[in-house]
Design a protein around this motif. Sequence first.
Motif, mmCIF file in Angstrom:
data_model
loop_
_atom_site.group_PDB
_atom_site.id
_atom_site.type_symbol
_atom_site.label_atom_id
_atom_site.label_comp_id
_atom_site.label_asym_id
_atom_site.label_seq_id
_atom_site.Cartn_x
_atom_site.Cartn_y
_atom_site.Cartn_z
ATOM 1 N N SER A 26 117.086 68.151 31.946
ATOM 2 C CA SER A 26 115.982 67.205 31.821
ATOM 3 C C SER A 26 114.664 67.677 32.423
ATOM 4 N N LYS A 69 110.539 62.455 30.144
ATOM 5 C CA LYS A 69 109.846 61.270 30.656
ATOM 6 C C LYS A 69 110.903 60.265 31.122
ATOM 7 N N ASP A 70 110.458 59.294 31.942
ATOM 8 C CA ASP A 70 111.397 58.353 32.559
ATOM 9 C C ASP A 70 112.290 57.641 31.540
ATOM 10 N N ASP A 71 111.690 57.131 30.452
ATOM 11 C CA ASP A 71 112.490 56.357 29.503
ATOM 12 C C ASP A 71 113.498 57.237 28.764
ATOM 13 N N ASP A 72 113.091 58.478 28.440
ATOM 14 C CA ASP A 72 114.016 59.388 27.776
ATOM 15 C C ASP A 72 115.135 59.816 28.730
ATOM 16 N N TRP A 73 114.790 60.052 29.990
ATOM 17 C CA TRP A 73 115.809 60.411 30.975
ATOM 18 C C TRP A 73 116.798 59.268 31.166
ATOM 19 N N ASP A 74 116.289 58.034 31.190
ATOM 20 C CA ASP A 74 117.174 56.874 31.320
ATOM 21 C C ASP A 74 118.142 56.799 30.131
ATOM 22 N N LYS A 127 120.712 59.657 30.545
ATOM 23 C CA LYS A 127 121.602 59.360 31.676
ATOM 24 C C LYS A 127 122.594 58.251 31.317
ATOM 25 N N ASP A 134 118.299 61.700 39.838
ATOM 26 C CA ASP A 134 117.021 61.077 39.505
ATOM 27 C C ASP A 134 115.862 61.789 40.196
ATOM 28 N N ALA A 150 112.943 63.861 38.228
ATOM 29 C CA ALA A 150 111.531 63.502 38.405
ATOM 30 C C ALA A 150 110.713 64.717 38.827
ATOM 31 N N ARG A 158 110.243 66.985 35.813
ATOM 32 C CA ARG A 158 109.220 66.455 34.907
ATOM 33 C C ARG A 158 107.822 66.708 35.455
ATOM 34 N N LYS A 159 107.630 66.488 36.754
ATOM 35 C CA LYS A 159 106.315 66.716 37.366
ATOM 36 C C LYS A 159 105.930 68.189 37.264
#
Length: 211
Positions: free
Chosen positions: A77, A80-85, A88, A130, A134, A137-138
């Motif tokens: 990963s 972005k947050d929604d895609d990672w969610d 997961k 998580d 994150a 991604r950053k």
Amino acid sequence: MRNFRTYAYLRASTKEQDAGRAKNALLRFANDHDLVISAFFAENESGATLQRPELFRLLEIAQKGDVVLVEQIDRISRLKDDDWDSLKSIIKAKGLRVVSLDLPTSHQFAVVNDEFTGRMLSAINDLMLDMLAAIARKDYEDRRRRQKEGIIKARSEGRYRGRPIDIELQQKVEGMLSDKKSYDYIQHILGCSRSTISKVSKKLKLNNLKP
């Protein structure tokens, strides 16, 4: 006796990179932790997208309790947050265990057998996953921003020329296209992208049309 399988996932961002680079590191880890890797799934796709056929083929094949082994979390990963969610939730719904060489808390998944310990480790590992996702991604966004800034600066100074053309690669592609080799064959032999082959093909057709 263990009743789970271990599947290794390898990813590189571009066709020019070697997706199998980390294979030896994963084999060493598996050997050190008494694991047998049932299959390797490798692909050249960005970690910032969910469009990764080999990853989802692995997830489809894997069963509850199986281990997904990776070199680093960013191999899974840079989403972005929604895609990672979303990703997961698929992993958790299937009851899979992600073991990453850069996440020591996950290494115990390779040996744990009792449910209580597994649940405790899972809670700790979810938090660490998580955090690393994150960070990945950053890092991705920071690199994209720096690249964009560098291009803008180079353009303003008249130094930007785009990516250099790989003349040797183009010549090899031209030769194979002239021999009527398929795109799939050329990709397999040269490790280049289909877009590169397509560009060379269009160039050849244009040259053939010239008087």
